[in-house]
Scaffold this motif. Sequence first.
Motif, PDB file in Angstrom:
ATOM      1  N   LEU A 327     -15.143  46.687  85.619  1.00 31.19           N
ATOM      2  CA  LEU A 327     -13.782  46.248  85.902  1.00 31.19           C
ATOM      3  C   LEU A 327     -13.143  47.205  86.908  1.00 31.19           C
ATOM      4  O   LEU A 327     -13.603  48.336  87.081  1.00 31.19           O
ATOM      5  CB  LEU A 327     -12.962  46.209  84.612  1.00 31.19           C
ATOM      6  N   PRO A 328     -12.072  46.773  87.581  1.00 30.58           N
ATOM      7  CA  PRO A 328     -11.381  47.692  88.500  1.00 30.58           C
ATOM      8  C   PRO A 328     -10.895  48.932  87.763  1.00 30.58           C
ATOM      9  O   PRO A 328     -10.650  48.911  86.552  1.00 30.58           O
ATOM     10  CB  PRO A 328     -10.206  46.847  89.011  1.00 30.58           C
ATOM     11  N   LEU A 329     -10.732  50.029  88.482  1.00 35.46           N
ATOM     12  CA  LEU A 329     -10.262  51.278  87.896  1.00 35.46           C
ATOM     13  C   LEU A 329      -8.810  51.152  87.448  1.00 35.46           C
ATOM     14  O   LEU A 329      -8.020  50.421  88.054  1.00 35.46           O
ATOM     15  CB  LEU A 329     -10.372  52.419  88.918  1.00 35.46           C
ATOM     16  N   VAL A 363      -2.663  53.153  96.907  1.00 35.52           N
ATOM     17  CA  VAL A 363      -3.684  53.012  95.869  1.00 35.52           C
ATOM     18  C   VAL A 363      -3.444  51.740  95.051  1.00 35.52           C
ATOM     19  O   VAL A 363      -4.384  51.011  94.725  1.00 35.52           O
ATOM     20  CB  VAL A 363      -3.690  54.254  94.954  1.00 35.52           C
ATOM     21  N   GLU A 364      -2.192  51.469  94.733  1.00 35.46           N
ATOM     22  CA  GLU A 364      -1.877  50.265  93.946  1.00 35.46           C
ATOM     23  C   GLU A 364      -2.300  48.999  94.686  1.00 35.46           C
ATOM     24  O   GLU A 364      -2.729  48.023  94.073  1.00 35.46           O
ATOM     25  CB  GLU A 364      -0.384  50.223  93.628  1.00 35.46           C
ATOM     26  N   GLY A 368      -7.562  48.860  92.236  1.00 34.19           N
ATOM     27  CA  GLY A 368      -8.645  49.449  91.463  1.00 34.19           C
ATOM     28  C   GLY A 368     -10.031  49.270  92.029  1.00 34.19           C
ATOM     29  O   GLY A 368     -11.026  49.559  91.343  1.00 34.19           O
ATOM     30  N   LEU A 369     -10.164  48.790  93.266  1.00 35.95           N
ATOM     31  CA  LEU A 369     -11.483  48.588  93.858  1.00 35.95           C
ATOM     32  C   LEU A 369     -11.962  49.899  94.485  1.00 35.95           C
ATOM     33  O   LEU A 369     -11.432  50.347  95.496  1.00 35.95           O
ATOM     34  CB  LEU A 369     -11.419  47.491  94.931  1.00 35.95           C
ATOM     35  N   HIS A 494      -8.651  38.839  94.532  1.00 34.68           N
ATOM     36  CA  HIS A 494      -8.408  40.256  94.807  1.00 34.68           C
ATOM     37  C   HIS A 494      -7.895  40.403  96.230  1.00 34.68           C
ATOM     38  O   HIS A 494      -8.350  39.721  97.146  1.00 34.68           O
ATOM     39  CB  HIS A 494      -9.705  41.053  94.623  1.00 34.68           C
ATOM     40  N   ASP A 495      -6.931  41.285  96.424  1.00 38.34           N
ATOM     41  CA  ASP A 495      -6.286  41.422  97.732  1.00 38.34           C
ATOM     42  C   ASP A 495      -7.288  41.664  98.854  1.00 38.34           C
ATOM     43  O   ASP A 495      -7.152  41.124  99.958  1.00 38.34           O
ATOM     44  CB  ASP A 495      -5.270  42.573  97.703  1.00 38.34           C
TER      45      ASP A 495
END
Length: 900
Positions: A327-329, A363-364, A368-369, A494-495
């Motif tokens: 999963l993303p961080l 970071v946001e 989380g990638l 995901h962005d």
Amino acid sequence: MAEAVLLAVTKIGCILGDEVIKAIISELSVKVTNLKELPVKVEQIRKQLTMMSNVIMQIDTVYLIDKGVKNWIGEVRNVAYHVEDVMDKYSYHILKHREQSRLKKILKIKDYAVFSQIADEVVVVEEEIEQVIKLKERWLQPFQLVPDPLTEMERRWSQDSFPEFVKDQDLVGIEENRILLTRWLDTEETENNVITVSGMGGLGKSTLVSNVYEREKIKFPANAWIVVSQIYTVDALLRKILWKIGYTEKPLSAGMDKMDIYDMKKEIEKRLENRKYLIVLDDVWEPEVYFQISDAFPNLQGSRIIITTRKDHVAGISSPTRHLELLPLSNPDAFKLFCRKAFHNMKDHTCPEDLETTATSIVEKCHGLPLAIVTIGSMLSSRQKLDVYKQTYNQLGHELSNNDHVRAILNLSYHDLSDDLRNCFLYCSLFPEDYPMSRDTLVRLWVAEGFVPSKGKNTPEMVAEGNLMELVHRNMLEVVEYDELGRVSLCKMHDIMRELASSVAKEERFASTDDYDTMMDIRRLSSCEWKEDTALKAKLSHLRTVVSVIPSSPDMLSSILSASNYLTVLELQDSEITEVPKSIGSQFNLRYIGLRRTKVKALPDTIEHLSRLHTLDIKQTKIEKLPRGLFKIKKLQHLFADRFVDEKQVEFRYFNGMQAPKELSNLQELQTLETVESSNDLAEQLKKLMQLRSLWIDNISAAECANLFATLSNMPLLSSLLLCARDENEALCFEALQPRSTDLHKLIIRGKWAKGTLNCPIFLKHGTHLKYLALSGCHLVEDPLEMLARHMPNLTYLRLNNMHGASTLALSANSFPNLKTLILRCMHDVSELNISEDALPCVEGLYIISLPKLDKVPQGIESLRSLKKLTLQCLHTDFRSQWDTNGMHQKTLHVPEVRV
């Protein structure tokens, strides 16, 4: 293959052999060359365009650096778009002529003018095709088909490479997963020897596994790391494995090169005999990779095979107990990883105070990638200035989507898609960042666009839903929420994946998201702010789709309709649109209109001319009445319409249905009807609408129950049903409701019962089929939970609202084994709720709201170990102190969200 070319070829093919146009031409009193030669010219266009399509199938603009070749492909798209426009216009007028003249084959003067114009346009198209053929001969030379550096990077991934070993101190947020993988390797069991690690590209699957591999491989006498990727052959894989596990016989020409697949498998099996092995198959795209070589590996105690993959169905090779989904961080770990890269030369990798706010925002935005975080962190490591950070934040998506390393990794996922999946994937880029996309909406939009024709016995809707699930399984869409059947209800992109899709969509001229400089010949537009500009209008003459999911200018719709004649989809939900112009009736190609939550007050009568319209969504608008002409649109399949409810009625109903005209029965292809008012003749009209799958009926009187419910019972495809009484005092009798459809899984009832029990056929006989049940306004003496648990074991969603009668509710052991959501709201007589051990074993959400007589925490609530969300909003003044006294807090319940 360019999407537009595919569409054009398909539509041209459908025209060949059209008996109607041949009959029309033969009836002409005036011999018009253009019209007589139209079928021949169409055939020529089909052959020429097919030839160009075959060339484009072997070329993708992402894989080319030669500008001449890219320009040629752009010219082909322009011709394909022109052909698509002409063919849509042709097929529309042919259909219109059929309907008007029926058996007559007389061409009226105005029809002659239209078909003559179409023939002239075909001549122009023919000239355009001849031109692009000449350009192909001039531009498309073999030496120009040079792969770009991005392609070479992707190809290197499929070679026998090994991911760079990452030091422990550079790893963040993977300790739990590393411990778990290590434990799975350390056991001596013979079963479960295959371990799978899955997740979207860029999550760090290879990084995690390589770290564990380097630590643990010393414990395995035979070990090998094999990168598989998309392009592989079985014999090449076996040769790599043989070489890695120690095949060193010389010369090779006398050994390995002489072996066939059978020989190599036997040699591998021989060399692994009595040797514990660890084999990593990295970046596997299809399960066949493993099944084609698995018989070469002996089932030795303690031996392991680790597979990393982006696809869920490949991850299914292992036992569920040996599958690790990355999963993303989390935000703290993501920021820590960023600082490790961006401030690697500073003590403790501490972020300077003046950069902290902007760095956090950057970071946001990476969600989380790890791939994105490391890339941006490394890029900023030598540029530690606030203005640089702010500039990077503003163009973060562009930076990442154009970074060779990032794009190479994500492109592997994109280029593995089939043509129809590519269209569906690129389409998702029309929605804003983090936008929760509804499954039902996406399915209807994809069908309207023509991306998903029926396949065999599967309807286009079924095919589209399968495409959605495929994108989810490939980790290219993220699931936000599941529905009561376990299907994806909401999803998002995901962005970083969205940036890739947007970039490709622009290059392919597939779609543009508010970029006015690249709109020329763009077929689909997602616009946030409309700019009134004459030059801009000229660019929209071939526009097919408009998606506007946030407020837009009230003048936008008029501008679009005046600029484009070929609209297929008009999705304007949540916009500031207040009026629909009469000119919408000229949009002969329109298949989808979405006006949900707009300020539109009426639909023009010209809507009756939209003969191809499949979906009309006017929910939560200010429209009071449906135009009579709507019921001339015989192809309409989905009608969503309701009226705002008076604030005094909110407790009982959330919306009012629309009055159903007598012509409702004309819509015999209707699959969705939400929401219609009941009437004396509604039952008779519904008898002709046997394709209905979702039906919501409002304002039902007791006198109408018998006939109406008997009709509903005979609907073979019904899956979702809402029944709302005229008011909270109207008692409905449900004895006649005995559904024939076993697909009916969702039932919503609002109103009193004619009998004070739940012992009627819909529950006793059909109860096992129900997954979703919502009851409001019922007056019951008995405990409804006990009865429902007994007859509806498969419920996954249960909502009881404004119920009267029972003072004690009890959830006994093993009740509702599949229930995930339970909502108890406005139950004014309930003073006690007891939950037995082993009740609700799967419940994830429990919402107890406005139970004024409930003066203590529900007994047994601490036993709900699967609970993720808990809301307790009761009116009793002593409730909070009771909660505190019992010590029922977040830690005890393992609930991340507790509201008291």
